[in-house]
Write a protein that holds these residues in place. Structure first.
Motif, PDB file in Angstrom:
ATOM      1  N   VAL A   6       3.812   3.231  -6.540  1.00 51.70           N
ATOM      2  CA  VAL A   6       4.277   1.949  -7.054  1.00 51.70           C
ATOM      3  C   VAL A   6       4.915   2.186  -8.420  1.00 51.70           C
ATOM      4  N   ALA A   7       6.167   1.802  -8.559  1.00 47.57           N
ATOM      5  CA  ALA A   7       6.885   1.956  -9.822  1.00 47.57           C
ATOM      6  C   ALA A   7       7.224   0.583 -10.387  1.00 47.57           C
ATOM      7  N   ALA A   8       6.740   0.307 -11.596  1.00 44.83           N
ATOM      8  CA  ALA A   8       7.138  -0.877 -12.348  1.00 44.83           C
ATOM      9  C   ALA A   8       8.276  -0.426 -13.260  1.00 44.83           C
ATOM     10  N   VAL A   9       9.421  -1.074 -13.155  1.00 44.31           N
ATOM     11  CA  VAL A   9      10.659  -0.555 -13.726  1.00 44.31           C
ATOM     12  C   VAL A   9      11.304  -1.528 -14.715  1.00 44.31           C
ATOM     13  N   THR A  10      11.732  -0.992 -15.850  1.00 37.49           N
ATOM     14  CA  THR A  10      12.619  -1.690 -16.768  1.00 37.49           C
ATOM     15  C   THR A  10      13.877  -0.831 -16.873  1.00 37.49           C
ATOM     16  N   VAL A  36       8.831   0.591   1.123  1.00 42.92           N
ATOM     17  CA  VAL A  36       8.196  -0.658   1.548  1.00 42.92           C
ATOM     18  C   VAL A  36       8.840  -1.838   0.832  1.00 42.92           C
ATOM     19  N   LEU A  37       9.129  -1.663  -0.460  1.00 46.39           N
ATOM     20  CA  LEU A  37       9.679  -2.762  -1.244  1.00 46.39           C
ATOM     21  C   LEU A  37      10.495  -2.218  -2.393  1.00 46.39           C
ATOM     22  N   ARG A  38      11.622  -2.840  -2.643  1.00 43.50           N
ATOM     23  CA  ARG A  38      12.407  -2.603  -3.846  1.00 43.50           C
ATOM     24  C   ARG A  38      12.984  -3.950  -4.215  1.00 43.50           C
ATOM     25  N   GLY A  39      12.520  -4.500  -5.335  1.00 42.01           N
ATOM     26  CA  GLY A  39      13.000  -5.826  -5.687  1.00 42.01           C
ATOM     27  C   GLY A  39      12.808  -6.172  -7.145  1.00 42.01           C
ATOM     28  N   LYS A  40      13.515  -7.216  -7.547  1.00 40.55           N
ATOM     29  CA  LYS A  40      13.424  -7.733  -8.908  1.00 40.55           C
ATOM     30  C   LYS A  40      12.247  -8.690  -9.004  1.00 40.55           C
ATOM     31  N   VAL A  41      11.643  -8.708 -10.176  1.00 43.10           N
ATOM     32  CA  VAL A  41      10.519  -9.615 -10.428  1.00 43.10           C
ATOM     33  C   VAL A  41      11.060 -11.039 -10.548  1.00 43.10           C
ATOM     34  N   GLY A  55       9.198  -0.955  -7.215  1.00 42.22           N
ATOM     35  CA  GLY A  55       9.484  -0.203  -5.999  1.00 42.22           C
ATOM     36  C   GLY A  55       8.184   0.329  -5.433  1.00 42.22           C
ATOM     37  N   ILE A  56       8.021   0.234  -4.128  1.00 39.85           N
ATOM     38  CA  ILE A  56       6.814   0.727  -3.455  1.00 39.85           C
ATOM     39  C   ILE A  56       7.240   1.607  -2.289  1.00 39.85           C
ATOM     40  N   VAL A  57       6.629   2.786  -2.213  1.00 44.43           N
ATOM     41  CA  VAL A  57       6.897   3.716  -1.114  1.00 44.43           C
ATOM     42  C   VAL A  57       5.565   4.123  -0.499  1.00 44.43           C
ATOM     43  N   LYS A  58       5.501   4.097   0.817  1.00 43.58           N
ATOM     44  CA  LYS A  58       4.298   4.459   1.574  1.00 43.58           C
ATOM     45  C   LYS A  58       4.404   5.909   2.032  1.00 43.58           C
ATOM     46  N   PHE A  59       3.303   6.653   1.858  1.00 42.14           N
ATOM     47  CA  PHE A  59       3.212   8.037   2.332  1.00 42.14           C
ATOM     48  C   PHE A  59       2.003   8.161   3.260  1.00 42.14           C
ATOM     49  N   PRO A  60       2.018   9.133   4.172  1.00 44.07           N
ATOM     50  CA  PRO A  60       0.903   9.260   5.114  1.00 44.07           C
ATOM     51  C   PRO A  60      -0.410   9.677   4.451  1.00 44.07           C
ATOM     52  N   SER A  61      -0.346  10.271   3.261  1.00 45.16           N
ATOM     53  CA  SER A  61      -1.563  10.706   2.568  1.00 45.16           C
ATOM     54  C   SER A  61      -1.247  10.905   1.090  1.00 45.16           C
ATOM     55  N   HIS A  62      -2.307  10.998   0.284  1.00 47.41           N
ATOM     56  CA  HIS A  62      -2.103  11.284  -1.134  1.00 47.41           C
ATOM     57  C   HIS A  62      -1.509  12.683  -1.303  1.00 47.41           C
ATOM     58  N   GLU A  63      -1.882  13.603  -0.440  1.00 45.36           N
ATOM     59  CA  GLU A  63      -1.342  14.961  -0.505  1.00 45.36           C
ATOM     60  C   GLU A  63       0.168  14.962  -0.262  1.00 45.36           C
ATOM     61  N   ALA A  64       0.622  14.165   0.696  1.00 39.92           N
ATOM     62  CA  ALA A  64       2.061  14.072   0.971  1.00 39.92           C
ATOM     63  C   ALA A  64       2.795  13.448  -0.216  1.00 39.92           C
TER      64      ALA A  64
END
Length: 96
Positions: A6-10, A36-41, A55-64
Motif C-alpha cells: 500500500v503506497a500513500a502518495v503525494t 488492486v487500486l490506484r486512485g486519488k483521495v 496505490g494497492i498491489v496484491k501479491f501471493p505472499s509476503h515473500e513474493a
C-alpha cells in the motif's frame, strides 16, 4: 498468506510520476503482483489526510512482495520514484 503493498502518495512531479507508475506496473507480474487500486483521495470519513493518492498491489505472499521490492528491475526505478513523489509504503498480510 496473501500480502498487499500500500503506497500513500503525494506527487511532486506529475510527468515523472506517470513514468514511474508505468515502469513500476511492468515489474509486478514477474512476482505474481496484481494491481488492486490506484486512485486519488476524495476525502476522509474520520481523521486527517496527508497524501493525494493511494496505490494497492496484491501479491501471493509476503515473500513474493519482498522479492518484487528487492528486484533489480524495481530497484532501478527507485530514484525516479523519489523524484516523482513522496510515499509512505506499508505492507499487510492477510490470512487465508
Amino acid at each position: 498468506m496473501t500480502a498487499f503493498f500500500v503506497a500513500a502518495v503525494t506527487v511532486k512531479d506529475p510527468v515523472k510520476f506517470q513514468e514511474y507508475a508505468e515502469k513500476a506496473g511492468a515489474t509486478f507480474a514477474a512476482h505474481g503482483g496484481e494491481p488492486v487500486l490506484r486512485g486519488k483521495v476524495n476525502g476522509a470519513l474520520v481523521g486527517a489526510i496527508d497524501h493525494q493518492a493511494t496505490g494497492i498491489v496484491k501479491f501471493p505472499s509476503h515473500e513474493a512482495l519482498a522479492a518484487w521490492f528487492g528486484s533489480p528491475e524495481y530497484q532501478a526505478i527507485v530514484p525516479l520514484r523519489d523524484e516523482a513523489a513522496d510515499m509512505t509504503i506499508t505492507t499487510y498480510s492477510v490470512p487465508e
